[in-house]
Structure formats: structure tokens, C-alpha cells
Scaffold this active site. Structure first.
Site, PDB file in Angstrom:
ATOM      1  N   LEU A  48       0.797  -1.355   0.093  1.00 33.05           N
ATOM      2  CA  LEU A  48      -0.224  -0.108   0.148  1.00 33.05           C
ATOM      3  C   LEU A  48       0.794   1.525  -0.090  1.00 33.05           C
ATOM      4  CD1 LEU A  48      -3.288  -0.629   2.461  1.00 33.05           C
ATOM      5  CD2 LEU A  48      -2.934  -0.241  -0.083  1.00 33.05           C
ATOM      6  N   ASP A  49       0.721   2.539  -1.211  1.00 33.84           N
ATOM      7  CA  ASP A  49       1.591   3.851  -0.916  1.00 33.84           C
ATOM      8  C   ASP A  49       1.346   4.098   0.696  1.00 33.84           C
ATOM      9  OD1 ASP A  49       2.107   2.844  -3.474  1.00 33.84           O
ATOM     10  OD2 ASP A  49       0.105   4.940  -4.002  1.00 33.84           O
TER      11      ASP A  49
END
Length: 299
Positions: A48-49
Site C-alpha cells: 500500500l502506498d
């Protein structure tokens, strides 16, 4: 004492359904898990960013061998898309590269645009991403101001639902997305803006599901640190994977690498979970000529 602690730690096997907060990388969360549980072997199941919150399953111990199956499963997101502003990172953390008055956009315009992005679509990975080109991560090249050609990738959008729309010079749409592995929701937002000829960027994103793990059941890192996060058995990662149940001597033989003598009707290459009568995961197998060939044993 140290040896006893190490032995106890080595017996920790399972999956944590965690809520990653914004501001942390996925690797930061894994490091937190290692410290909290006192284990060395842990890994996440799909990056996930840093600015994105949401479901991040983390596999611990022998369950790390299941990470690829969770990572390859479908994902679900709730996204906020702002129209009229495009950025170089396709999200709210980059530099603005184009602006337009999008006050003419209506809910109907956005709803129609979403229908054009259902099913299989081609996406060009953003420059600020972990995709490798020529052995280099794209984000490493982007930091140096280098932009390279990227091959489009085929992904699958299972569902795009428009939840709400707020009109204005910078209209905002709120959508639910269910998609395949490898889908960039910020690229989806960018491409929607291009389709509507006003530009757009992803202004907020939360992952609500990763395979069988959902946001409503995710534990916070604070709960993990307080010992309140539930370590799920490896079998929890299987989702709707086909299963074969064995018991007694057949189960013991599986743990020694001998495939159960059962007939299956799944196409060759289908991954099948072999579980004990109590539901414990014994092995992952592959359908082969109507039988099973063991791939990973969890003895």
C-alpha cells in the site's frame, strides 16, 4: 531464557489482518509486527502506498508461504477522485501539472465514464511506482527526473460504483472499486479525468478488502501492541480456494509429503488446499490429471 523465547517465537504462525495507517510504508508495518510479536519471519501481502490507509494482511512464521496467494487475490477500495486537477503522481501528494474548470461535470457524466472502465482494461503504470523497468524501480528514476516508456498492463475491474458526487469547479466523486491484483486506483482516477477531458487525481484512498480480509475486522497497530490483535490460523487466508479434507493416516502422510489419493474435478493447475478434519491447513496442492500434486506442506 533467550533460547526459550526464540523457540516460542518460532512457533508463531498465522495471519494478522491489520489496518495500515497513512504515513507508514508497508515495510514499516512489517517491522512493527516483528517487534510486537518478537518474530523474525513476517511479510506483507501487497504494498500500500505510504499515504494510503486500509487492510494490510501480514503473514507470520510458516504462513509467509501463503503471502503470494493473498497478494494475488482481488482487492477492494473506497476512493475519492477530484476532477479539474491533474498531478505528476496521479494522487494528492504530487505537483500539479494541469488544471481546468470542471464545473460543467454532472453526476451522470461521471457515472457514464465509469461504465467505460469495467472489465479488462489497459493501464500504464505511473512513474512513481514500484514497477521495474530495465532493473530499476520507476520511483527511483522519477526521483532523478527521468521518465521512461512503460508498457501498458492488463488489469480487471470487477466493480465500479459511484457512491456520491459533489459538483463545483473541482467536482469530487466517491467510488467503490473491486479490482484485480496490480490495479493502480490512482491511474484509474487519472484516466477517468482524461476521458472526461478535465484531468483528475486520486485525493483519498482506503483499501477495504484484500482477498478474504476485510476492513471491519482489521486490527490497529495499537491493538497489536496491546496484545489485542487476533493472529488468525493460516487457513484463514484461503478464502474461496477449493479444499480437500483428509484425516487419520492420510493427514499424517500429507505432512510427510505424500499427496492424498483423492479424485478432483478441477482443471489442471488449480490450487487446492488440503486441510485436516479440524480445518487446519496441511498443504497446498495442484490439480493434476484428476488427482493432486503437493506444492507446499505446512507440517
Amino acid at each position: 531464557m533467550a533460547r526459550a523465547q526464540n523457540e516460542a517465537a518460532s512457533e508463531v504462525d498465522g495471519v494478522l489482518n491489520l489496518l495500515k495507517p497513512p504515513g507508514m510504508t508497508s515495510h514499516d508495518v512489517v517491522a512493527f509486527v516483528r517487534r510486537a510479536l518478537g518474530v523474525k519471519k513476517a511479510g506483507h501481502t501487497g504494498t500500500l502506498d505510504p499515504g494510503v490507509a486500509g487492510v494490510l494482511p501480514v503473514c507470520v512464521g510458516r504462513a509467509t508461504r501463503l503471502a503470494e496467494y493473498i497478494a494475488g487475490s482481488d482487492k477492494a477500495y473506497r476512493a475519492e477522485i477530484t476532477f479539474g486537477v491533474a498531478t505528476d503522481t496521479q494522487d494528492g501528494f504530487g505537483e500539479v501539472v494541469a488544471e481546468a474548470d470542471a464545473s460543467h461535470l454532472t453526476r451522470g457524466d461521471v457515472a457514464y465514464a465509469l461504465t467505460r472502465f469495467h472489465g479488462p482494461i489497459e493501464q500504464v503504470p505511473p512513474m512513481v511506482s514500484a514497477v521495474k523497468v530495465g532493473g530499476k524501480r520507476l520511483y527511483e528514476l522519477a526521483r532523478k527526473g527521468v521518465e521512461v516508456e512503460r508498457e501498458p498492463r492488463r488489469v480487471f475491474i470487477h466493480r465500479l460504483q459511484l457512491l456520491d458526487f459533489r459538483p463545483g469547479p473541482r467536482p469530487v466523486a466517491y467510488i467503490d472499486v473491486v479490482c484485480s491484483k496490480g490495479t493502480y486506483v490512482r491511474t484509474l482516477a487519472h484516466d477517468l479525468g482524461r476521458f472526461l477531458q478535465v484531468g483528475a487525481h486520486l485525493s483519498y484512498l482506503v483499501r477495504t478488502r484484500s482477498g478474504p480480509f476485510v476492513l471491519a475486522q482489521a486490527a490497529t497497530l495499537e491493538e497489536l501492541a496491546a496484545g489485542k490483535a487476533r493472529l488468525l490460523p493460516p487457513a484463514a487466508a484461503l478464502g474461496d480456494m477449493p479444499r480437500v479434507t483428509v484425516s487419520g493416516r492420510a493427514a499424517a502422510r500429507v505432512l510427510h509429503g505424500v499427496a492424498p489419493a483423492v479424485r478432483v474435478e478441477h482443471p489442471d493447475g488449480t490450487t487446492v488446499a488440503v486441510v485436516a478434519a479440524n480445518g487446519a491447513l496441511l498443504a497446498l496442492a495442484e490439480a493434476d490429471g484428476g488427482g493432486l500434486r503437493l506444492r507446499k506442506v505446512f507440517g
